[in-house]
Enzyme design. Structure first.
Site, PDB file in Angstrom:
ATOM      1  N   ILE B  13     -10.357  29.939   9.539  1.00 16.95           N
ATOM      2  CA  ILE B  13     -10.656  31.365   9.316  1.00 16.95           C
ATOM      3  C   ILE B  13      -9.386  32.100   8.862  1.00 16.95           C
ATOM      4  O   ILE B  13      -9.419  32.866   7.887  1.00 16.95           O
ATOM      5  CB  ILE B  13     -11.248  32.001  10.589  1.00 16.95           C
ATOM      6  N   THR B  41      -9.359  23.896  16.455  1.00 19.84           N
ATOM      7  CA  THR B  41     -10.763  23.535  16.239  1.00 19.84           C
ATOM      8  C   THR B  41     -11.002  23.044  14.811  1.00 19.84           C
ATOM      9  O   THR B  41     -11.843  22.178  14.573  1.00 19.84           O
ATOM     10  CB  THR B  41     -11.641  24.766  16.549  1.00 19.84           C
ATOM     11  N   SER B  46     -17.362  18.615  13.322  1.00 17.97           N
ATOM     12  CA  SER B  46     -18.230  17.648  12.633  1.00 17.97           C
ATOM     13  C   SER B  46     -17.993  17.567  11.134  1.00 17.97           C
ATOM     14  O   SER B  46     -18.556  16.703  10.467  1.00 17.97           O
ATOM     15  CB  SER B  46     -19.700  17.995  12.873  1.00 17.97           C
ATOM     16  N   ALA B  47     -17.205  18.478  10.582  1.00 16.36           N
ATOM     17  CA  ALA B  47     -16.832  18.441   9.160  1.00 16.36           C
ATOM     18  C   ALA B  47     -18.029  18.642   8.234  1.00 16.36           C
ATOM     19  O   ALA B  47     -18.142  18.012   7.189  1.00 16.36           O
ATOM     20  CB  ALA B  47     -16.095  17.148   8.818  1.00 16.36           C
ATOM     21  N   HIS B  50     -22.868  23.483   6.522  1.00  8.74           N
ATOM     22  CA  HIS B  50     -24.292  23.565   6.849  1.00  8.74           C
ATOM     23  C   HIS B  50     -25.069  24.323   5.770  1.00  8.74           C
ATOM     24  O   HIS B  50     -24.564  25.275   5.181  1.00  8.74           O
ATOM     25  CB  HIS B  50     -24.472  24.278   8.189  1.00  8.74           C
TER      26      HIS B  50
END
Lengths: 414, 484
Positions: B13, B41, B46-47, B50
């Site tokens: 971020i 993080t 999970s890389a 989505h």
């Protein structure tokens, strides 16, 4: 066009190249990825090498030096700092080096001698935090013996493989405190002489049937929890011991390094993680041979040399036009045996006798090694002591092999 | 010097925000507590990019996920970040679960997710031959993708630096004081002054928020453990294979990685903020759930376990807003999954909030908006030849498992954000990522790092500060006792 390309300049590659030259192969090159020949022997500065081969006790570098010296008297080429990227079925070897760039070398025969690598923390999924201070024993050995740096002060060793045992002594001699050697199996994975000379002589406790169940420490290892395990290797609650330490060395097994072999499409044996080989160490790919720890993990370099000399001689014969012929029978592991090498024998290609190397699944006292073909017992060998940590071998004369049909099975009878 | 904007935290971020801000004529400072960027993080998740059917419709999370996923594809292309649109499946193992797939499908349609459909178990197995026979239906989303998450963040942070953004590492924020219109930010590396502040501190966003205002959300950090499998297992999944999500998270997935490995995880367990330990129970659970989707997952092929911490809060949605009553201070908190996917859209939203706080943002001229990496392994034979001729260091393979050359390691060391650790090298060029996990190349990488940085090997770290590898020199000839 080379008669022979040897991939790897460790003990296996050195012995294979020399034997090939002695057996008539002419244009030979060894491709070694490190900056010097000798492979892992260079960091094995303890002695105990060569008792079988040279009838004297040598250090690792001395043992490698003997073979390097033998090679120096020949015209075998050596290309150091050279990484092989792939091998094709037409026996083209793609390799790179800073000096020679990208090369495609062709050969009549190839010997694979890439050795093995160590299993890591990730392979055995030890829970806990992931601080610095967890090393494979071999990586620690490199730092200590070749780079001149210590990797820790208070050490717990997981696994009783030979490198772990050797490092227990080495770290102690360098002033570190080795608190324990922890082995999940009820027996040691290393040679008995190493248990005595590296643990007992320095009062380092060996905890059999124990494992590490937790690692603590945010940045560097601070503590490990060791617990006893049941017969299914599951930790027993309430049996935990805590060790305050800054270092964990892992000696939890070696895996033949067969990425090139797999990439070439050569058949791999799931039991050994090495190539399936015939009696002359030829793999499933014509003219491609393999020897040493890339085929199966040995205990003693002396046996690596012997096996590699056979592979080198056979590769020379192939390169000079002597293709091996005849039907092959399978060698299977029966009760109590975890694998065999070779996995296939072309009986027509056996001159006087064929040696079979194998490991047993547990410790046996006063037992027999039995070789059968179908219902026929071909041979039986008495053994006072058998242990998984010690590679066994038997010699089957051709006259006995001639009686075999279909396959032969090697097993242990108590 | 007074900075226009200070960004606290350089995970994905903070990096995306810095990257977005670097397009404008602004003095931007990024403060990172650790010794490298993308070290929280961002490096342990999970890389996945989505598709965007998980978030409830009409939430910021839904909008930012769908928008962020589109932007991610473009950014990865421009900055040469490994990215692969491989699609995803959410599995239903019984007819009871089919309504949940339908609900996700409806979410997806409402959220504007392209190319989604519910398919039968057999259709799913046609796509994924190793899928469990128990699967009765699946939601397929074509636009889901996999990415190298730390390289994604690194690429954005590096591009920001190339375009004038300053990054201060080892600068943990200890206090923030409002001095008139300005923020005085006290850190472990000094005091900095900025007109505007962005709180992108991940699992520590609550602490940073409370330096300027009363608490308005609670952090609920939640750990997720993973297995990373050898490349030999990479073929077991072609797409990202989810199970039906629960309240705790998206459940255990089985997915390919952009490096060709297979990843299995995560679980979801409440934990401390930096608690990245793995547990036997957690790993057992992950293994069991992974095998439920793909029964042939072979745990003996594990090469690494790890855990990451989700920056969950007591709020369902992301918290991206100007802190109430603190003009010029923007929170980007609670950026849990799908935060990686949403990152560039979150950055754009942060910029629009900053703009509304009254800062001018004219575009820079001569923006350097592309990055090109040399990845030896991916080149053709002739390209390899040419590269070695140009610089022989590309002919020396250091990491055998991943075929990473000394040239690539030198590129990593000379990259815009200098790494100081063996894992910093790993994150930049993959050396040590493979099956031997740095067993062979670790000592060699350490040696190259010490040589190039002009420091003693004793000073080279594994990863974060304090993760020292070597403890001293061995005895010298003639010495009686060890000097350790």
């Amino acid at each position: 066009m080379y008669d022979l390309i040897v991939v790897g300049g460790g003990p296996a590659g050195l012995a294979a190249a020399y034997a090939a030259r002695q057996n008539g192969a002419k244009k030979i090159i060894i491709l070694e990825r490190d900056k010097e020949l000798g492979g892992i022997l260079n960091q094995c500065i303890h002695n105990g090498f060569g008792l079988h081969r040279f009838k004297e006790e040598l250090t690792g570098p001395e043992y490698a030096g003997r073979f390097e010296k033998m090679l120096e008297s020949t015209d075998v080429e050596v290309s150091l700092d050279t990484m092989v990227l792939s091998i094709t079925p037409r026996r083209e070897v793609h390799c790179v080096s800073a000096e020679d760039g990208y090369r495609i070398l062709e050969a009549k025969a190839i010997v694979l001698a890439m050795g093995c690598r160590e299993r890591t923390r990730g392979a055995i999924s030890i829970p806990g935090t992931r601080p610095a201070g967890v090393f494979t024993a071999g990586a620690a050995q490199r730092y200590v013996n070749m780079e001149g740096y210590m990797v820790g002060k208070r050490v717990v060793i997981l696994g009783s493989g030979d490198i772990g045992l050797i490092m227990a002594r080495r770290m102690t001699l360098e002033g570190a405190k080795v608190l324990a050697c922890v082995e999940v199996m009820p027996y040691s994975g290393g040679l008995n002489r190493n248990i005595v000379q590296c643990l007992h002589d320095y009062d380092i406790p060996l905890y059999l049937s124990h494992t590490i169940t937790d690692i603590k420490g945010d940045r560097r290892v601070e503590q490990v929890t060791v617990a006893k395990v049941d017969e299914n290797r599951k930790p027993i609650k309430g049996s935990e011991m805590i060790f305050d330490c800054d270092t964990i060395l892992l000696s939890v097994g070696l895996i033949p390094e067969n990425e090139l072999t797999r990439g070439a499409g050569i058949e791999i044996d799931r039991r050994t993680n090495g190539a399936v080989v015939y009696e002359n160490m030829e793999t499933s790919m014509d003219g491609v041979f393999a020897c040493g720890n890339v085929v199966h993990v040995h205990d003693l370099v002396d046996f690596v040399s012997a096996e590699s000399e056979r592979a080198g001689a056979a590769a020379a014969k192939y390169a000079l036009g002597g293709e091996a012929a005849g039907e092959a029978i399978d060698v299977k592991n029966g009760d109590g045996v975890s694998y065999t090498v070779p996995q296939k024998i072309r009986i027509d290609n056996v001159e006087k006798a064929c040696e079979i190397f194998f490991r047993v699944r547990k410790i046996y006292k006063d037992s027999k090694i039995v070789v059968k073909s179908g219902e026929t017992q071909l041979a039986s060998f008495k053994r006072e002591h058998l242990a998984p940590g010690e590679m066994e071998h038997i010699t089957l004369p051709k006259v006995l092999l001639d009686k075999a049909s279909g396959e032969i099975v090697v097993s242990v009878e108590e | 010097m007074v900075y226009d904007v200070a960004v606290i935290g350089c995970g994905v971020i903070g990096a995306a925000t810095a990257y977005e801000l670097s397009h404008f004529k602004l003095n931007v400072l990024v403060l990172e507590a650790e010794n490298d960027v993308a070290d929280g993080t961002t490096k342990a998740n999970s890389a996945i990019i989505h598709a965007g059917y998980d978030p409830e419709p009409n939430t910021e999370m839904a909008r930012l996920n769908v928008e962020g996923s589109k932007l991610a594809k473009d950014i990865c292309k421009k900055l040469d970040v490994p990215y692969k649109q491989c699609g995803s499946l959410v599995l239903a193992f019984s007819d009871d679960e089919i309504p949940r797939l339908k609900k996700l499908y409806d979410n997806g349609v409402a959220n504007g997710v392209p190319d989604i459909r519910v398919i039968t178990g057999d259709e799913a197995r046609k796509m994924e031959p190793y899928l469990s026979k128990e699967v009765v239906a699946a939601l397929y989303a074509l636009s889901a993708a996999i990415v190298n998450p730390w390289d994604y963040a690194l690429a954005m942070a590096e591009t920001a630096v190339v375009n004038g953004v300053e990054i201060k590492l080892r600068s943990k924020v200890t206090a923030i004081k409002k001095q008139g219109d300005l923020f005085e930010i006290h850190t472990t590396s000094g005091v900095y002054t900025a007109k505007l502040v962005v709180n992108a501190a991940g699992v520590h966003a609550g602490e940073i928020h409370e330096m300027v205002a009363a608490p308005s959300f609670e952090m609920h950090p939640t750990s997720g453990q993973y297995y990373l499998m050898d490349r030999s297992e990479g073929g077991l999944a072609g797409s990202v294979i989810f199970q039906c999500p629960t309240k705790e998270g998206k459940g255990v997935l089985v997915a390919p990685t952009v490096h060709g490995n297979l990843i299995v995880g995560p679980d979801a367990v409440p934990c401390g903020e930096d608690d990245v330990k793995t547990t036997a129970d957690g790993l057992d659970y992950v293994a069991r759930m992974g095998k439920k989707s793909v029964p042939s997952v072979d745990l003996r092929a594990s090469i690494r376990n790890f855990a990451g911490v989700r920056a969950n809060t007591n709020k369902d949605d992301f918290i991206i807003e100007v802190v109430d009553g603190v003009h010029g201070f923007v929170d980007a908190a609670g950026i849990k999954s799908p935060g990686l996917s949403a990152a560039p859209a979150i950055a754009k939203k942060i910029c629009s909030l900053l703009l509304a706080e009254g800062i001018e943002m004219p575009f820079k001229d001569n923006y350097k908006g592309t990055r090109k990496m040399k990845r030896f392994k991916q080149l053709s034979d002739s390209e390899k030849q040419a590269l070695i001729r140009e610089n022989p260091a590309y002919g020396r393979v250091i990491c055998r498992c991943e075929t990473i050359t000394e040239g690539e390691i030198l590129d990593a060391i000379r990259s815009p954000i200098t790494p100081c650790s063996v894992d910093g090298i790993k994150r930049r060029c993959n050396a040590g990522m493979g099956r031997c996990q740095g067993g062979f190349c670790g000592p060699r990488v350490l040696d190259i790092l010490a040589r190039e940085l002009g420091v003693s090997p004793l000073d080279i770290l594994q990863d974060k500060d304090g993760t020292f590898i070597l403890t001293g020199q061995t005895k010298k000839a003639g010495e009686g006792t060890a000097d350790v």
